[in-house]
Design a protein around this motif. Structure first.
Motif, mmCIF file in Angstrom:
data_model
loop_
_atom_site.group_PDB
_atom_site.id
_atom_site.type_symbol
_atom_site.label_atom_id
_atom_site.label_comp_id
_atom_site.label_asym_id
_atom_site.label_seq_id
_atom_site.Cartn_x
_atom_site.Cartn_y
_atom_site.Cartn_z
ATOM 1 N N GLU A 1 40.860 41.825 45.488
ATOM 2 C CA GLU A 1 42.137 41.229 45.084
ATOM 3 C C GLU A 1 41.888 39.776 44.666
ATOM 4 O OE1 GLU A 1 46.554 40.261 47.005
ATOM 5 O OE2 GLU A 1 44.952 41.105 48.250
ATOM 6 N N PHE A 2 41.942 39.531 43.342
ATOM 7 C CA PHE A 2 41.712 38.184 42.828
ATOM 8 C C PHE A 2 43.008 37.413 42.624
ATOM 9 C CE2 PHE A 2 37.609 40.037 42.002
ATOM 10 C CZ PHE A 2 36.734 38.973 42.162
ATOM 11 N N GLN A 3 44.120 38.027 42.990
ATOM 12 C CA GLN A 3 45.408 37.348 43.010
ATOM 13 C C GLN A 3 46.016 37.558 44.398
ATOM 14 O OE1 GLN A 3 46.520 35.498 40.490
ATOM 15 N NE2 GLN A 3 44.794 36.055 39.171
ATOM 16 N N GLY A 4 46.799 36.599 44.839
ATOM 17 C CA GLY A 4 47.459 36.762 46.123
ATOM 18 C C GLY A 4 46.611 36.292 47.286
ATOM 19 N N SER A 5 46.900 36.855 48.456
ATOM 20 C CA SER A 5 46.308 36.348 49.705
ATOM 21 C C SER A 5 44.804 36.546 49.799
ATOM 22 C CB SER A 5 46.988 37.021 50.906
ATOM 23 O OG SER A 5 46.830 38.436 50.836
ATOM 24 N N GLY A 6 44.276 37.566 49.105
ATOM 25 C CA GLY A 6 42.841 37.842 49.203
ATOM 26 C C GLY A 6 42.008 37.159 48.145
ATOM 27 N N ALA A 7 42.649 36.330 47.302
ATOM 28 C CA ALA A 7 41.943 35.757 46.155
ATOM 29 C C ALA A 7 40.805 34.835 46.569
ATOM 30 C CB ALA A 7 42.930 35.021 45.256
ATOM 31 N N SER A 8 41.036 34.002 47.569
ATOM 32 C CA SER A 8 40.019 33.028 47.957
ATOM 33 C C SER A 8 38.743 33.718 48.429
ATOM 34 C CB SER A 8 40.568 32.116 49.062
ATOM 35 O OG SER A 8 39.619 31.132 49.414
ATOM 36 N N ASP A 9 38.880 34.766 49.227
ATOM 37 C CA ASP A 9 37.709 35.501 49.707
ATOM 38 C C ASP A 9 36.985 36.194 48.557
ATOM 39 O OD1 ASP A 9 38.204 34.706 52.288
ATOM 40 O OD2 ASP A 9 39.212 36.576 52.879
ATOM 41 N N ALA A 10 37.754 36.766 47.627
ATOM 42 C CA ALA A 10 37.145 37.470 46.497
ATOM 43 C C ALA A 10 36.355 36.504 45.615
ATOM 44 C CB ALA A 10 38.227 38.173 45.674
ATOM 45 N N VAL A 11 36.940 35.337 45.349
ATOM 46 C CA VAL A 11 36.248 34.335 44.530
ATOM 47 C C VAL A 11 34.990 33.837 45.246
ATOM 48 C CG1 VAL A 11 36.440 32.010 43.560
ATOM 49 C CG2 VAL A 11 38.314 33.631 43.272
ATOM 50 N N GLN A 12 35.087 33.619 46.549
ATOM 51 C CA GLN A 12 33.931 33.176 47.342
ATOM 52 C C GLN A 12 32.794 34.193 47.249
ATOM 53 O OE1 GLN A 12 33.690 30.399 49.746
ATOM 54 N NE2 GLN A 12 31.549 31.000 50.061
ATOM 55 N N PHE B 1 39.066 43.477 34.380
ATOM 56 C CA PHE B 1 38.341 42.297 34.843
ATOM 57 C C PHE B 1 39.319 41.133 34.999
ATOM 58 C CE2 PHE B 1 35.622 38.570 34.526
ATOM 59 C CZ PHE B 1 34.487 38.954 35.240
ATOM 60 N N PRO B 2 39.275 40.411 36.114
ATOM 61 C CA PRO B 2 40.265 39.342 36.345
ATOM 62 C C PRO B 2 40.004 38.110 35.484
ATOM 63 C CG PRO B 2 38.625 39.346 38.092
ATOM 64 C CD PRO B 2 38.342 40.556 37.254
ATOM 65 N N LYS B 3 41.071 37.364 35.197
ATOM 66 C CA LYS B 3 40.927 36.071 34.526
ATOM 67 C C LYS B 3 40.634 35.016 35.589
ATOM 68 C CE LYS B 3 43.761 36.940 30.459
ATOM 69 N NZ LYS B 3 44.933 36.528 29.649
ATOM 70 N N LEU B 4 39.519 34.294 35.395
ATOM 71 C CA LEU B 4 39.067 33.334 36.391
ATOM 72 C C LEU B 4 38.730 32.004 35.722
ATOM 73 C CD1 LEU B 4 36.630 35.749 38.262
ATOM 74 C CD2 LEU B 4 38.855 34.967 39.103
ATOM 75 N N PRO B 5 39.167 30.878 36.301
ATOM 76 C CA PRO B 5 38.862 29.569 35.702
ATOM 77 C C PRO B 5 37.373 29.260 35.792
ATOM 78 C CG PRO B 5 39.947 29.297 37.828
ATOM 79 C CD PRO B 5 40.001 30.761 37.504
ATOM 80 N N SER C 1 26.754 45.104 42.524
ATOM 81 C CA SER C 1 27.656 44.580 43.569
ATOM 82 C C SER C 1 28.841 43.838 42.947
ATOM 83 C CB SER C 1 26.894 43.640 44.501
ATOM 84 O OG SER C 1 25.880 44.317 45.205
ATOM 85 N N ALA C 2 28.552 43.065 41.895
ATOM 86 C CA ALA C 2 29.621 42.337 41.218
ATOM 87 C C ALA C 2 30.609 43.298 40.570
ATOM 88 C CB ALA C 2 29.029 41.400 40.170
ATOM 89 N N LEU C 3 30.108 44.358 39.964
ATOM 90 C CA LEU C 3 30.978 45.359 39.353
ATOM 91 C C LEU C 3 31.884 45.998 40.394
ATOM 92 C CD1 LEU C 3 31.894 47.137 37.019
ATOM 93 C CD2 LEU C 3 29.914 48.615 37.463
ATOM 94 N N GLU C 4 31.314 46.345 41.531
ATOM 95 C CA GLU C 4 32.121 46.934 42.603
ATOM 96 C C GLU C 4 33.187 45.951 43.086
ATOM 97 O OE1 GLU C 4 31.545 48.875 47.099
ATOM 98 O OE2 GLU C 4 29.801 48.224 45.916
ATOM 99 N N LEU C 5 32.811 44.684 43.169
ATOM 100 C CA LEU C 5 33.744 43.666 43.653
ATOM 101 C C LEU C 5 34.915 43.485 42.693
ATOM 102 C CD1 LEU C 5 34.355 41.362 45.714
ATOM 103 C CD2 LEU C 5 33.050 39.851 44.198
ATOM 104 N N VAL C 6 34.637 43.293 41.407
ATOM 105 C CA VAL C 6 35.730 43.043 40.461
ATOM 106 C C VAL C 6 36.582 44.286 40.250
ATOM 107 C CG1 VAL C 6 34.447 41.221 39.288
ATOM 108 C CG2 VAL C 6 34.337 43.555 38.391
#
Length: 465
Positions: free
Chosen positions: A310-321, A254-258, A301-306
């Motif tokens: 990619e929560f780091q790098g170029s795809g992070a913004s889309d993943a967080v959104q 699971f990613p670390k997220l602020p 859906s959230a489980l599949e997403l996390v």
């Protein structure tokens, strides 16, 4: 030593074991509350608000054990020789530190009641009841995992987790106590960088099992989710089964997220909110079931997403959104179940106005806390302005990390001085007198980034998941 401690400048002439510290995180339910009661999955994650336990060994002549839970005003000392050791260590009771204990021994529980009820007699009944439950958990674990020949100790607890807000504060304390007592009996290996694959998993589960025993003392019938999240960190998927115990699956990747966490300071009753949904389901069965099913699909859906995004790098913004959108939808569904509260909605309104992230209630609702997943690159001034608004309306704000590390150890309780390079010991008085959550964080805190030098964590092996 029970593990590779890496002592920093300790004087070798000291005859007693050095003070050491254990820390464990709180938790927040990110998806699936209330629907989990009806068999749907729920996702709970560790947050970087933590409990801290300082263990101080006394001289051989001081045969006492002291529990000092500074933040709730609990401070009591027992004579070790007067505790009911014979009941806990009778031949017919063969529990050891490796045992899987899923219920309390009624004889042991009865034996410690007089010792637990000796605390805080000057307090009103409600506060004293909380102290007695905390003390019962401590004594049950201490007597289970120690011996009558143990030296004297002071166990000093501090916490940055709001108490009674649905954030797993009691489980965090139980994990700290469990880990500390197991370390003192040399029943744990690690944590250290060269730990063999899978060994950390065994240590985490050992801590978790005994923390659950503490939770049994406090709550009677806990789900086991809070202590599992606190011990292992990151996140878990929890799901009730029609028969048998619930399934709890760790999400080690699971990613670390602020995260922004806001305590409404509105008291709430979990039982009342659960009953509210039960009545709604009885009166509108098909409609309510549709909402509960939708919450379950959101969690999946959230489980599949996390697990894949990619929560780091170029795809992070889309993943967080994407994750944030799921959070907002989940809150809307909980509102439709009637478990929000005007103060929770006010928090959401203030956050939405700043456009800093996505907000939902966490836990049972009806008060308690709200969580906000931050958008990327939020400016500090925006947060500061929002904090001023929160303060004006009586809310309490915490910036934290979602997906935090689990139980950690600081052995000895010492940090390296940045100026001199020498070890600086964290003594009993300094720890006890740290002023509130901010003072605790400044003195010993693992920190939002979880990179405080000296702290070591058992880490689940992602390859095993």
């Amino acid at each position: 030593m029970p593990f590779n401690s890496g002592f920093i400048g300790r004087k070798h002439s000291t005859p007693m074991a050095p003070p050491f510290m254990v820390s464990a995180p709180g938790k927040a339910i990110v998806f699936g509350e209330h629907a989990a009661v009806y068999g749907q999955p729920a996702l709970a994650a560790a947050i970087s608000l933590r409990s801290y336990l300082l263990v101080t060994t006394l001289s051989k002549s001081r045969r006492t054990v002291q529990l000092n839970f500074r933040d709730i005003g609990l401070n009591h000392t027992w004579e070790i020789a007067n505790l009911p050791w014979s009941t806990f260590h009778r031949p017919s009771r063969k529990h050891s530190y490796t045992s899987v204990v899923d219920s309390l021994d009624p004889d042991c529980l009865e034996a410690i009641i007089p010792h637990a009820e000796a605390v805080s007699k000057h307090l009103p009944d409600k506060e004293r009841k909380t102290h007695i439950k905390s003390t019962t958990a401590f004594l049950y674990l201490f007597l289970s995992l120690s011996s009558s020949t143990s030296p004297g100790f002071i166990y000093t607890l501090r916490s940055t987790i709001p108490i009674g807000a649905g954030l797993g504060s009691s489980a965090s304390v139980c994990v700290c106590l469990s880990a500390a007592l197991l370390l003192q009996t040399h029943a744990l290996a690690g944590p250290h960088p060269d730990q063999p694959p899978g060994e950390a998993e065994v240590q985490i589960e050992r801590i978790n099992r005994w923390a659950f025993v503490g939770e049994l003392c406090i709550h009677g019938d806990p789900s086991g989710v809070d202590n599992t999240v606190s011990a292992g960190g990151k996140a878990v998927i929890f799901q009730r089964n029609a028969s048998g115990p619930p399934s709890v699956t760790s999400l080690a990747n699971f990613p670390k997220l602020p995260l922004l966490l806001v305590d409404t300071r509105q008291s709430r009753s979990t039982a009342t909110q659960v009953e509210k949904v039960k009545i709604l389901k009885a009166n509108h069965p098909e409609l309510t079931q549709t909402i509960l099913d939708a919450i379950g699909k959101l969690t999946a859906s959230a489980l599949e997403l996390v697990s894949s995004a990619e929560f780091q790098g170029s795809g992070a913004s889309d993943a967080v959104q994407h994750l944030g959108t799921l959070i907002s939808i989940n809150h809307g569904l909980l509102v439709s179940l009637g478990v929000s509260h005007p103060r929770l909605e006010r928090v959401r309104e203030l956050v939405d106005y700043t456009n800093i992230g996505w907000t939902k209630l966490t836990g049972a609702g009806g008060g308690g806390c709200a969580i906000t997943l931050f958008r990327r690159d939020i400016e500090d001034e925006t947060i500061n302005e929002l904090e001023r608004k929160f303060n004006a309306e009586g809310f309490e704000k915490h910036e934290a990390m979602l997906g935090a590390d689990g139980v950690g150890v600081l052995w000895p309780a010492m940090f390296r001085n940045d100026t001199t390079g020498e070890g600086e010991e964290i003594d009993q008085e300094r720890f006890e007198n740290a002023d509130g959550a901010q003072g605790i964080d400044q003195l010993v805190g693992v920190g939002v980034q979880e990179d405080r030098e000296g702290w070591k964590f058992w880490t689940r092996d992602i390859a095993l998941r």
